[in-house]
Design a protein around this motif. Structure first.
Motif, PDB file in Angstrom:
ATOM      1  N   CYS A  32     -19.379 -70.079 -35.502  1.00 30.42           N
ATOM      2  CA  CYS A  32     -20.677 -69.424 -35.608  1.00 30.42           C
ATOM      3  C   CYS A  32     -21.732 -70.463 -35.963  1.00 30.42           C
ATOM      4  CB  CYS A  32     -20.649 -68.315 -36.658  1.00 30.42           C
ATOM      5  SG  CYS A  32     -22.203 -67.386 -36.718  1.00 30.42           S
ATOM      6  N   LEU A  33     -22.838 -70.435 -35.236  1.00 31.58           N
ATOM      7  CA  LEU A  33     -23.937 -71.362 -35.483  1.00 31.58           C
ATOM      8  C   LEU A  33     -25.192 -70.640 -35.965  1.00 31.58           C
ATOM      9  CD1 LEU A  33     -22.416 -72.588 -32.559  1.00 31.58           C
ATOM     10  CD2 LEU A  33     -23.559 -74.487 -33.654  1.00 31.58           C
ATOM     11  N   CYS A  34     -25.074 -69.372 -36.368  1.00 33.77           N
ATOM     12  CA  CYS A  34     -26.254 -68.644 -36.851  1.00 33.77           C
ATOM     13  C   CYS A  34     -26.756 -69.286 -38.141  1.00 33.77           C
ATOM     14  CB  CYS A  34     -25.966 -67.156 -37.033  1.00 33.77           C
ATOM     15  SG  CYS A  34     -25.134 -66.690 -38.564  1.00 33.77           S
ATOM     16  N   THR A  35     -28.039 -69.163 -38.390  1.00 30.39           N
ATOM     17  CA  THR A  35     -28.614 -69.799 -39.573  1.00 30.39           C
ATOM     18  C   THR A  35     -28.074 -69.200 -40.861  1.00 30.39           C
ATOM     19  OG1 THR A  35     -30.551 -68.371 -39.386  1.00 30.39           O
ATOM     20  CG2 THR A  35     -30.716 -70.589 -38.438  1.00 30.39           C
ATOM     21  N   ASP A  36     -27.741 -67.904 -40.885  1.00 32.55           N
ATOM     22  CA  ASP A  36     -27.176 -67.306 -42.102  1.00 32.55           C
ATOM     23  C   ASP A  36     -25.847 -67.968 -42.458  1.00 32.55           C
ATOM     24  OD1 ASP A  36     -29.260 -65.573 -42.504  1.00 32.55           O
ATOM     25  OD2 ASP A  36     -28.193 -63.790 -41.826  1.00 32.55           O
ATOM     26  N   GLY A 111      -4.265 -67.925 -38.191  1.00 35.55           N
ATOM     27  CA  GLY A 111      -3.862 -66.868 -37.267  1.00 35.55           C
ATOM     28  C   GLY A 111      -4.431 -67.001 -35.874  1.00 35.55           C
ATOM     29  N   GLY A 112      -5.111 -68.074 -35.599  1.00 34.30           N
ATOM     30  CA  GLY A 112      -5.670 -68.306 -34.271  1.00 34.30           C
ATOM     31  C   GLY A 112      -6.627 -69.480 -34.310  1.00 34.30           C
ATOM     32  N   LYS A 113      -7.015 -69.922 -33.126  1.00 33.83           N
ATOM     33  CA  LYS A 113      -7.974 -71.019 -33.010  1.00 33.83           C
ATOM     34  C   LYS A 113      -9.282 -70.464 -32.460  1.00 33.83           C
ATOM     35  CE  LYS A 113      -4.627 -74.664 -32.465  1.00 33.83           C
ATOM     36  NZ  LYS A 113      -4.169 -75.804 -31.698  1.00 33.83           N
ATOM     37  N   PRO A 114     -10.403 -71.094 -32.796  1.00 28.94           N
ATOM     38  CA  PRO A 114     -11.680 -70.611 -32.261  1.00 28.94           C
ATOM     39  C   PRO A 114     -11.677 -70.611 -30.740  1.00 28.94           C
ATOM     40  CG  PRO A 114     -12.041 -72.157 -34.059  1.00 28.94           C
ATOM     41  CD  PRO A 114     -10.579 -72.203 -33.728  1.00 28.94           C
ATOM     42  N   ASP A 115     -12.237 -69.528 -30.172  1.00 28.30           N
ATOM     43  CA  ASP A 115     -12.231 -69.380 -28.713  1.00 28.30           C
ATOM     44  C   ASP A 115     -13.619 -69.433 -28.087  1.00 28.30           C
ATOM     45  OD1 ASP A 115     -13.324 -66.947 -29.433  1.00 28.30           O
ATOM     46  OD2 ASP A 115     -11.812 -65.734 -28.419  1.00 28.30           O
ATOM     47  N   ARG A 116     -14.682 -69.618 -28.920  1.00 25.10           N
ATOM     48  CA  ARG A 116     -16.032 -69.681 -28.383  1.00 25.10           C
ATOM     49  C   ARG A 116     -17.013 -70.079 -29.491  1.00 25.10           C
ATOM     50  NH1 ARG A 116     -14.811 -65.110 -30.216  1.00 25.10           N
ATOM     51  NH2 ARG A 116     -16.228 -63.570 -31.005  1.00 25.10           N
ATOM     52  N   TYR A 117     -18.230 -70.401 -29.073  1.00 20.30           N
ATOM     53  CA  TYR A 117     -19.348 -70.625 -29.984  1.00 20.30           C
ATOM     54  C   TYR A 117     -20.307 -69.459 -29.840  1.00 20.30           C
ATOM     55  CZ  TYR A 117     -17.747 -75.484 -29.993  1.00 20.30           C
ATOM     56  OH  TYR A 117     -17.000 -76.625 -30.110  1.00 20.30           O
ATOM     57  N   PRO A 135     -16.478 -71.354 -24.271  1.00 24.86           N
ATOM     58  CA  PRO A 135     -17.730 -70.672 -23.922  1.00 24.86           C
ATOM     59  C   PRO A 135     -18.758 -70.802 -25.042  1.00 24.86           C
ATOM     60  CG  PRO A 135     -15.839 -69.234 -23.553  1.00 24.86           C
ATOM     61  CD  PRO A 135     -15.334 -70.449 -24.273  1.00 24.86           C
ATOM     62  N   ARG A 136     -20.020 -70.835 -24.633  1.00 19.58           N
ATOM     63  CA  ARG A 136     -21.132 -70.935 -25.570  1.00 19.58           C
ATOM     64  C   ARG A 136     -22.070 -69.770 -25.309  1.00 19.58           C
ATOM     65  NH1 ARG A 136     -21.960 -77.461 -25.620  1.00 19.58           N
ATOM     66  NH2 ARG A 136     -19.733 -77.895 -25.640  1.00 19.58           N
ATOM     67  N   HIS A 137     -22.325 -68.998 -26.358  1.00 20.97           N
ATOM     68  CA  HIS A 137     -23.155 -67.799 -26.232  1.00 20.97           C
ATOM     69  C   HIS A 137     -24.427 -67.975 -27.038  1.00 20.97           C
ATOM     70  CE1 HIS A 137     -19.775 -65.665 -24.361  1.00 20.97           C
ATOM     71  NE2 HIS A 137     -19.024 -66.297 -25.252  1.00 20.97           N
ATOM     72  N   GLN A 138     -25.551 -67.613 -26.444  1.00 25.19           N
ATOM     73  CA  GLN A 138     -26.835 -67.753 -27.122  1.00 25.19           C
ATOM     74  C   GLN A 138     -26.915 -66.887 -28.379  1.00 25.19           C
ATOM     75  OE1 GLN A 138     -29.328 -70.002 -26.358  1.00 25.19           O
ATOM     76  NE2 GLN A 138     -27.652 -70.786 -25.113  1.00 25.19           N
ATOM     77  N   GLY A 139     -26.296 -65.705 -28.328  1.00 28.44           N
ATOM     78  CA  GLY A 139     -26.250 -64.793 -29.464  1.00 28.44           C
ATOM     79  C   GLY A 139     -24.827 -64.390 -29.731  1.00 28.44           C
ATOM     80  N   TRP A 140     -24.639 -63.128 -30.120  1.00 25.38           N
ATOM     81  CA  TRP A 140     -23.304 -62.630 -30.411  1.00 25.38           C
ATOM     82  C   TRP A 140     -22.577 -62.293 -29.113  1.00 25.38           C
ATOM     83  CZ3 TRP A 140     -19.531 -62.878 -33.474  1.00 25.38           C
ATOM     84  CH2 TRP A 140     -18.435 -62.022 -33.302  1.00 25.38           C
ATOM     85  N   ALA A 141     -21.282 -62.541 -29.073  1.00 27.68           N
ATOM     86  CA  ALA A 141     -20.422 -62.133 -27.956  1.00 27.68           C
ATOM     87  C   ALA A 141     -19.001 -62.041 -28.500  1.00 27.68           C
ATOM     88  CB  ALA A 141     -20.487 -63.137 -26.814  1.00 27.68           C
ATOM     89  N   SER A 143     -14.806 -61.886 -28.140  1.00 26.61           N
ATOM     90  CA  SER A 143     -13.841 -62.590 -27.302  1.00 26.61           C
ATOM     91  C   SER A 143     -13.713 -61.846 -25.986  1.00 26.61           C
ATOM     92  CB  SER A 143     -12.468 -62.632 -27.979  1.00 26.61           C
ATOM     93  OG  SER A 143     -12.477 -63.471 -29.081  1.00 26.61           O
ATOM     94  N   GLY A 144     -13.669 -62.591 -24.916  1.00 25.37           N
ATOM     95  CA  GLY A 144     -13.473 -61.983 -23.610  1.00 25.37           C
ATOM     96  C   GLY A 144     -14.766 -61.560 -22.920  1.00 25.37           C
ATOM     97  N   ASP A 145     -15.910 -61.566 -23.640  1.00 26.68           N
ATOM     98  CA  ASP A 145     -17.178 -61.250 -22.984  1.00 26.68           C
ATOM     99  C   ASP A 145     -17.523 -62.359 -22.002  1.00 26.68           C
ATOM    100  OD1 ASP A 145     -17.543 -58.924 -24.383  1.00 26.68           O
ATOM    101  OD2 ASP A 145     -19.139 -59.685 -25.683  1.00 26.68           O
ATOM    102  N   PRO A 146     -18.236 -62.008 -20.934  1.00 32.62           N
ATOM    103  CA  PRO A 146     -18.647 -63.064 -20.013  1.00 32.62           C
ATOM    104  C   PRO A 146     -19.570 -64.056 -20.725  1.00 32.62           C
ATOM    105  CG  PRO A 146     -19.444 -60.892 -19.308  1.00 32.62           C
ATOM    106  CD  PRO A 146     -18.668 -60.706 -20.552  1.00 32.62           C
ATOM    107  N   VAL A 147     -19.571 -65.278 -20.258  1.00 35.25           N
ATOM    108  CA  VAL A 147     -20.390 -66.316 -20.877  1.00 35.25           C
ATOM    109  C   VAL A 147     -21.856 -65.901 -20.802  1.00 35.25           C
ATOM    110  CG1 VAL A 147     -21.124 -68.724 -20.739  1.00 35.25           C
ATOM    111  CG2 VAL A 147     -18.735 -68.121 -20.362  1.00 35.25           C
ATOM    112  N   ALA A 148     -22.486 -65.887 -21.950  1.00 35.81           N
ATOM    113  CA  ALA A 148     -23.881 -65.452 -22.034  1.00 35.81           C
ATOM    114  C   ALA A 148     -24.815 -66.622 -22.305  1.00 35.81           C
ATOM    115  CB  ALA A 148     -24.010 -64.405 -23.136  1.00 35.81           C
ATOM    116  N   ALA A 149     -24.319 -67.821 -22.115  1.00 37.35           N
ATOM    117  CA  ALA A 149     -25.150 -69.003 -22.383  1.00 37.35           C
ATOM    118  C   ALA A 149     -26.060 -69.222 -21.213  1.00 37.35           C
ATOM    119  CB  ALA A 149     -24.279 -70.237 -22.578  1.00 37.35           C
TER     120      ALA A 149
END
Length: 149
Positions: A32-36, A111-117, A135-141, A143-149
């Protein structure tokens, strides 16, 4: 036969630390790269395990936990003595707790490895993401969502 799984972690207090566990593999793990998240953890990215709430529990010193509401719908739990931020609850995901993976004991399997940003639009300008194919997503997505970057 079901797999036995247990991940354990806690705060950084040397005396009477807050301790937690989760006993089911996470639904997902992501960066997660959100500012919070990055501001709270003090890093350029956070590693988050999305854990079924029914499999998560505080096992020691729950009385030391405090909650910071970084948003009206986001509740972050930390140790009142050492300040370690261990997990958060997001109202939009009522069945899950979001665990900050670095607060797990180092020998504990998350329990798993990161699968996206996620929240790449909030990435700190000094951070260069690796060319790792995730995959890199501009906002929330999820697992398994299409790439939203």
């Amino acid at each position: 036969m079901t797999e036995s799984f247990r991940a354990v972690g806690g705060c950084r207090c040397e005396q009477n630390p807050v301790r937690y566990e989760y006993t089911a593999r996470p639904a997902e793990v992501h960066y997660c790269l959100c500012t919070d998240c990055t501001d709270i953890c003090g890093g350029a990215l956070a590693i988050i395990a999305v854990v079924d709430r029914s499999a998560f529990r505080i096992t020691a010193n729950a009385d030391k936990l405090k909650c910071y509401h970084s948003k009206a719908t986001c509740h972050r739990y930390f140790c009142s003595e050492c300040g370690c931020h261990m997990y958060l609850h997001v109202d939009g995901f009522p069945d899950f707790e979001l665990v900050h993976v670095p607060t797990l004991d180092r020998e504990s399997d998350p329990g798993g490895k990161p699968d996206r940003y996620v929240f790449v639009r909030s990435k700190h300008p000094l951070l260069t993401l690796p060319d790792d194919g995730l995959p890199r997503h501009q906002g929330w997505a999820n697992s398994g969502d299409p790439v939203a970057a």
